[in-house]
Design a protein around this motif. Structure first.
Motif, mmCIF file in Angstrom:
data_model
loop_
_atom_site.group_PDB
_atom_site.id
_atom_site.type_symbol
_atom_site.label_atom_id
_atom_site.label_comp_id
_atom_site.label_asym_id
_atom_site.label_seq_id
_atom_site.Cartn_x
_atom_site.Cartn_y
_atom_site.Cartn_z
ATOM 1 N N THR A 160 0.821 -1.209 0.000
ATOM 2 C CA THR A 160 0.000 0.000 0.000
ATOM 3 C C THR A 160 0.857 1.261 0.000
ATOM 4 O OG1 THR A 160 -0.175 -0.134 2.412
ATOM 5 C CG2 THR A 160 -1.970 -1.075 1.140
ATOM 6 N N MET A 161 1.999 1.223 0.668
ATOM 7 C CA MET A 161 2.903 2.367 0.653
ATOM 8 C C MET A 161 3.491 2.584 -0.742
ATOM 9 S SD MET A 161 3.032 4.016 3.487
ATOM 10 C CE MET A 161 2.918 3.947 5.276
ATOM 11 N N ILE A 297 -5.975 -0.974 -9.674
ATOM 12 C CA ILE A 297 -5.238 0.266 -9.917
ATOM 13 C C ILE A 297 -5.605 0.857 -11.285
ATOM 14 C CG2 ILE A 297 -2.928 1.205 -10.365
ATOM 15 C CD1 ILE A 297 -1.869 -0.724 -8.235
ATOM 16 N N ALA A 298 -5.652 -0.007 -12.316
ATOM 17 C CA ALA A 298 -5.960 0.476 -13.667
ATOM 18 C C ALA A 298 -7.377 1.034 -13.738
ATOM 19 C CB ALA A 298 -5.783 -0.655 -14.673
ATOM 20 N N CYS A 299 -8.340 0.319 -13.152
ATOM 21 C CA CYS A 299 -9.733 0.793 -13.199
ATOM 22 C C CYS A 299 -9.930 2.008 -12.304
ATOM 23 C CB CYS A 299 -10.673 -0.337 -12.787
ATOM 24 S SG CYS A 299 -10.789 -1.668 -14.009
ATOM 25 N N ALA A 300 -9.190 2.080 -11.200
ATOM 26 C CA ALA A 300 -9.266 3.269 -10.354
ATOM 27 C C ALA A 300 -8.705 4.484 -11.079
ATOM 28 C CB ALA A 300 -8.504 3.037 -9.051
ATOM 29 N N GLU A 301 -7.739 4.253 -11.969
ATOM 30 C CA GLU A 301 -7.212 5.352 -12.773
ATOM 31 C C GLU A 301 -8.281 5.844 -13.754
ATOM 32 O OE1 GLU A 301 -4.397 8.141 -13.876
ATOM 33 O OE2 GLU A 301 -4.387 6.714 -12.217
ATOM 34 N N PRO A 347 -7.723 -1.369 0.717
ATOM 35 C CA PRO A 347 -6.776 -0.249 0.843
ATOM 36 C C PRO A 347 -6.254 0.289 -0.478
ATOM 37 C CG PRO A 347 -6.327 -1.909 2.516
ATOM 38 C CD PRO A 347 -7.383 -2.485 1.619
ATOM 39 N N VAL A 348 -5.884 -0.591 -1.400
ATOM 40 C CA VAL A 348 -5.319 -0.126 -2.672
ATOM 41 C C VAL A 348 -6.311 0.740 -3.426
ATOM 42 C CG1 VAL A 348 -4.523 -0.880 -4.942
ATOM 43 C CG2 VAL A 348 -3.685 -2.039 -2.896
#
Length: 442
Positions: A160-161, A297-301, A347-348
């Motif tokens: 997560t960091m 991560i890709a879909c959150a972008e 979290p991500v």
């Protein structure tokens, strides 16, 4: 449609999709694409591929599957068992020592694996049955493991960091150092509450339980010492990785690749995992978790791009920035927002979705971004042991199905309050998170 109305529709649609069981990545991507097409036309689809894959092309993201592979090698080997037995050797005799040794094992295993679910599963499979056998209350036995497992996303190295560092363009090495002292602080707070809970319950100190525990430890001293020797090489690898990062010897991606190779080699050599089947499990688990995180991560972008294109991000940030309130009141509002988000999202996903919105606000209020990373992570840790998602709660339920979910939840709740106390201590004494990074990196 104005940005506020668009934002409300998007958030409602997102929660409806997740409530009916749609995977988070698909919910994020589907809502984002629908909103873009409805508001700006079919031509927006031409930017989908570029936005989807463009962010994943960052070299820094290579560290994520490598650290996950490193954690899978540790989690799929008997390292958790050996670590548990080693700490039980030293702490098992003192009142409440078995529960404390479980939290200590969670903290160390978290550093080895970087995964909260893996930590809860690996230590819980051994610790919960043993604690219950020795007379510990079910709530304490389940709660201390569920809470100890959350340390996996704070104590370095932490996936997560890495995601936070890439999303906010901050130093990953400095983020790792910033999480070390708060992680130890939370472990100590967990241990203190565990002692208090055991004392209040009175279940751990029955003479027969203590006598049996002492005899068992004495009989297995040699085996426990051998277990400690088997764990030490893994601890050396993690220490070396952190030294390489903090000393500027290697980038996070390089350190992660070396750590993954060394941990995999150690698992094969130390535990004689020569067969194809255990290695297949390691790579399968690492691939599954890596794809899940990268897809989120890709879909959150895409989601962040949609919010920005519809001026939702700018509107929310402007509204918060225009609030004429004390900066600590502002931080309180942000903490409540993160806490609620952590109840529903992993979290991500929370980091990737909120970091672009919150970072300008944090900087304008003169808060340190590395200190805030720790605050954000602890908020997300609370979400791992609270409903409705509470991933660690369901992992503990799977390990000990005869313990009622209500008992697991009630046993975990005081540890969530310990995390809230940790956030307050960090607000009062920011040096807990910032002293070590400033000392090492200036």
């Amino acid at each position: 449609m104005d940005p506020v109305t668009s934002g409300i529709f998007i958030i409602v649609a997102l929660f409806v999709l997740m409530a009916i069981g749609t995977p988070i990545a698909f919910a994020l991507g589907g809502v984002s694409l629908t909103a873009l097409v409805l508001n700006q036309g079919i031509g927006e689809l031409t930017y989908f591929g570029e936005t989807f894959f463009g962010n994943l092309a960052s070299f820094g993201f290579v560290a994520i599957p490598m650290f996950i592979l490193m954690g899978a090698a540790v989690a799929s080997s008997p390292t958790g068992r050996d670590l548990y037995r080693s700490l039980d050797l030293w702490l098992g005799k003192i009142p409440g020592g078995l529960a404390i040794s479980n939290i200590g094992a969670c903290a160390i295993f978290a550093a080895l694996s970087g995964s909260s679910p893996a930590t809860s599963a690996a230590i819980g499979k051994l610790g919960i049955p043993e604690m219950r056998k020795r007379g510990y209350p079910d709530g304490v036995a389940a709660g201390c493991i569920a809470a100890g497992g959350t340390l996996g996303i704070l104590i370095p190295p932490s996936v997560t960091m890495i995601v936070y560092g890439i999303s906010t363009e901050t130093s990953i090495g400095r983020l790792f150092i910033a999480g070390a002292m708060p992680g130890l602080m939370l472990a100590v707070l967990f241990m203190v509450w565990t002692l208090i809970a055991c004392k209040l319950a009175g279940g751990y100190d029955t003479p027969s339980a203590l006598t049996a525990a002492a005899n068992q430890v004495k009989e297995n001293v040699e085996g426990n010492l051998k277990a400690l020797v088997r764990v030490l090489p893994f601890l050396v690898v993690v220490t070396g990785i952190l030294f390489a990062l903090y000393g500027g010897v290697a980038t996070p991606s390089e350190a992660a690749g070396a750590g993954a190779f060394l941990c995999l080699a150690l698992a094969i050599i130390v535990y004689r995992m020569w067969q194809v089947k255990p290695l297949k499990v390691i790579f399968r688990d690492a691939l599954r978790e890596s794809v899940m995180i990268m897809l989120i991560i890709a879909c959150a972008e895409i989601f962040a791009y949609a919010l920005s294109s519809l001026y939702i991000t700018q509107t929310v940030a402007g509204a918060i920035a225009d609030l004429e309130v004390n900066r600590w009141v502002l931080m309180g509002v942000i903490n409540v927002f993160l806490l609620v988000a952590g109840f529903f999202l992993p979290p991500v996903a929370v980091i990737v979705m909120t970091a672009p919105i919150l970072m300008p606000i944090i900087l304008s209020a003169n808060f340190d971004p590395y200190w805030f990373a720790v605050i954000l992570t602890i908020n997300l840790e609370i979400g791992l042991i609270t409903p409705p998602v509470g991933l660690n709660l369901f992992i503990i339920k799977g390990i000990a199905p005869d313990i009622a979910l209500k008992d697991i939840l009630l046993g975990s709740l005081p540890y969530a309050l310990c995390m809230v106390l940790g956030i307050l201590l960090l607000c009062l004494f920011p040096g807990i998170a910032l002293w070590l990074p400033d000392l090492i990196m200036g």
